[in-house]
Enzyme design. Sequence first.
Site, PDB file in Angstrom:
ATOM      1  N   TYR A   1      -7.071  -6.946  13.985  1.00 15.88           N
ATOM      2  CA  TYR A   1      -6.691  -6.490  12.652  1.00 15.88           C
ATOM      3  C   TYR A   1      -6.912  -7.562  11.594  1.00 15.88           C
ATOM      4  O   TYR A   1      -6.608  -8.737  11.809  1.00 15.88           O
ATOM      5  CB  TYR A   1      -5.221  -6.047  12.636  1.00 15.88           C
ATOM      6  CG  TYR A   1      -4.866  -5.333  11.351  1.00 15.88           C
ATOM      7  CD1 TYR A   1      -5.046  -3.963  11.236  1.00 15.88           C
ATOM      8  CD2 TYR A   1      -4.414  -6.035  10.244  1.00 15.88           C
ATOM      9  CE1 TYR A   1      -4.753  -3.305  10.060  1.00 15.88           C
ATOM     10  CE2 TYR A   1      -4.121  -5.388   9.054  1.00 15.88           C
ATOM     11  CZ  TYR A   1      -4.301  -4.022   8.960  1.00 15.88           C
ATOM     12  OH  TYR A   1      -4.019  -3.374   7.792  1.00 15.88           O
TER      13      TYR A   1
ATOM     14  N   SER B   1       0.833  -1.210   0.000  1.00 19.81           N
ATOM     15  CA  SER B   1       0.000   0.000   0.000  1.00 19.81           C
ATOM     16  C   SER B   1       0.861   1.251   0.000  1.00 19.81           C
ATOM     17  O   SER B   1       0.376   2.340   0.296  1.00 19.81           O
ATOM     18  CB  SER B   1      -0.915   0.010   1.236  1.00 19.81           C
ATOM     19  OG  SER B   1      -0.134   0.114   2.425  1.00 19.81           O
TER      20      SER B   1
ATOM     21  N   HIS C   1     -43.672  18.048  -6.515  1.00 17.31           N
ATOM     22  CA  HIS C   1     -43.762  17.145  -7.668  1.00 17.31           C
ATOM     23  C   HIS C   1     -43.394  17.863  -8.971  1.00 17.31           C
ATOM     24  O   HIS C   1     -43.878  17.486 -10.046  1.00 17.31           O
ATOM     25  CB  HIS C   1     -45.159  16.531  -7.791  1.00 17.31           C
ATOM     26  CG  HIS C   1     -45.673  15.918  -6.527  1.00 17.31           C
ATOM     27  ND1 HIS C   1     -45.259  14.681  -6.075  1.00 17.31           N
ATOM     28  CD2 HIS C   1     -46.554  16.389  -5.600  1.00 17.31           C
ATOM     29  CE1 HIS C   1     -45.870  14.408  -4.929  1.00 17.31           C
ATOM     30  NE2 HIS C   1     -46.659  15.430  -4.616  1.00 17.31           N
TER      31      HIS C   1
ATOM     32  N   GLN D   1      -6.951  -2.549   4.831  1.00 11.78           N
ATOM     33  CA  GLN D   1      -6.104  -1.803   3.914  1.00 11.78           C
ATOM     34  C   GLN D   1      -6.927  -1.228   2.766  1.00 11.78           C
ATOM     35  O   GLN D   1      -6.593  -0.181   2.221  1.00 11.78           O
ATOM     36  CB  GLN D   1      -5.001  -2.712   3.368  1.00 11.78           C
ATOM     37  CG  GLN D   1      -4.007  -2.026   2.439  1.00 11.78           C
ATOM     38  CD  GLN D   1      -2.830  -2.914   2.117  1.00 11.78           C
ATOM     39  OE1 GLN D   1      -2.157  -3.416   3.013  1.00 11.78           O
ATOM     40  NE2 GLN D   1      -2.586  -3.134   0.827  1.00 11.78           N
TER      41      GLN D   1
ATOM     42  N   SER E   1     -21.235  23.925 -25.480  1.00 15.25           N
ATOM     43  CA  SER E   1     -21.168  22.690 -26.253  1.00 15.25           C
ATOM     44  C   SER E   1     -19.983  22.745 -27.209  1.00 15.25           C
ATOM     45  O   SER E   1     -19.585  23.816 -27.677  1.00 15.25           O
ATOM     46  CB  SER E   1     -22.463  22.506 -27.042  1.00 15.25           C
ATOM     47  OG  SER E   1     -22.314  21.515 -28.033  1.00 15.25           O
TER      48      SER E   1
ATOM     49  N   LYS F   1     -25.043  27.296 -26.665  1.00 15.97           N
ATOM     50  CA  LYS F   1     -25.460  26.644 -25.422  1.00 15.97           C
ATOM     51  C   LYS F   1     -24.635  27.077 -24.225  1.00 15.97           C
ATOM     52  O   LYS F   1     -23.445  27.349 -24.337  1.00 15.97           O
ATOM     53  CB  LYS F   1     -25.364  25.117 -25.555  1.00 15.97           C
ATOM     54  CG  LYS F   1     -26.347  24.514 -26.543  1.00 15.97           C
ATOM     55  CD  LYS F   1     -26.502  23.023 -26.301  1.00 15.97           C
ATOM     56  CE  LYS F   1     -27.225  22.769 -24.988  1.00 15.97           C
ATOM     57  NZ  LYS F   1     -27.305  21.333 -24.670  1.00 15.97           N
TER      58      LYS F   1
END
Length: 498
Positions: free
Chosen positions: A329, A41, A170, A334, A289, A295
């Site tokens: 552990y 790691s 809504h 990890q 765009s 746009k």
Amino acid sequence: MTEESASDGGDVPELATDGSGEGVVRRDRFSGGPARSFLSSLEADRRIFEADLEVDRAHVLMLAEQGIIEDDVAGDILTAIDAIEVDGHGSLPDGEDVHEAIETAVIQRIGEEGGKMHTARSRNDEVAACIRYRLREDVLEALETTLALREALVGVAEANAETIMPGYTHLQPAQPITVGHWACSYEGAVRRDTERLFEAYQRINQSPLGGAAFAGTTFDIDRERTAELLGFEGVVENSMDASSSRDFLLETTQVLSTHATTLSGLAEDLIIFANRGFVDLADDYSSTSSIMPQKKNPDTLELVRAVAGDAAGSVQGLTTTLKGLPRAYNRDLQRATTHAWETVDAVTDASEVAAGAVATADWNEEALAAEADAGFSTATGVADLLAANGLPFRTAHEMVAHAAEHGGDYDAIESAAQEVLGEPLESFVDPTAVEAALDPVESVASRDSQGGPAPEAVADQLEAAREALSADEETLAKMDDALEVAHEVLREEVNGYV
């Protein structure tokens, strides 16, 4: 971020210093095969490199103060750690993790005496301490962005306390409100997100150092001292709990996911409002765009919205990783931390972007006012007026619903009174009061109950919001200061040895 038993002293086997990168933990045992890179790691631990150095310093200082290692050895180790910090993570020798790599680098610099830095601890409590040390800094940064977002929302609310806008349920026109009322609704939600982050921080800010592998140590260590040197508010008492628990990671990820959900709703509203011409987002928070130059797309807010899905996925991933682990552990841990790092980074960025988008948006008062009474949105106000004048609310509801089907204006209401009640509207209510109830501005002004959209009610909400924001800013500043003071004290203590 791997497991190791606590050292109980004794001779440290000679370490290869020929540049082979051989580590202090495995040496030639389990040193080959394709699984080595899978186990490592080291690169992922880059994030906790500085945290590990600070944890190492605090632990070595405590060992010297307790007479567990000699002062001159402590000085040599601390000097080597300073040099490693200057050289950076990239200079570390190969290893399973950053903890082994740093220890290896110390021994390469000062010889086998460097191995005494690991006396009375395990990589289990060490990594738990490093994760907490770094995570609390990340949470403080996330907290800062929530405060900035609340500041932006309060600013919008103050500037638009009387800016009429359509309110929706809504996604259908429901009742007129104000932009100020809308902004206050999100400020309240983000304020709760802030509160949850503060609470999570308190549980992060406890030191696991000294728990060793999981069963403590035979050495006369001072866990309170290392906690103090690292700026932790206390210790995780039980040694097994200290070394193996990751509930603080899960809680933090859950809290950040909740905040991401709040941000997603805010982003969705702004995207819809922009689509309807109610608000113009600043160019810094939009894009065009690649093929349609006319746009203006709310791209940043769409990404803010998407972060909620990522955060929810991290909660699920972390929960699944942790849910089947036996105590003490396990190497699965990890993989657990990555979920928290990814979430805190993404949500903090999203919160910062949302704050900027809100603060720089331009509200179109004319477009908002034009739509405020769309869909007979003042109907509830008319029904309330009739109920206030003695008509049963359900009857008033039926009458106004009938009026809505026939235009939703005064004439429709008057006709509905004859149809439903069999009497003229004037028999129940003053016509001028009905006209006022139909007006969006008057309708909003009449809704002055606590937390309502009337300007006076919004003013009260803003006062409370300002007070809460000021208090939270003060709390955050104190937390930042406490960590800075601890860092300075640790540095002063180290300087006494190097």
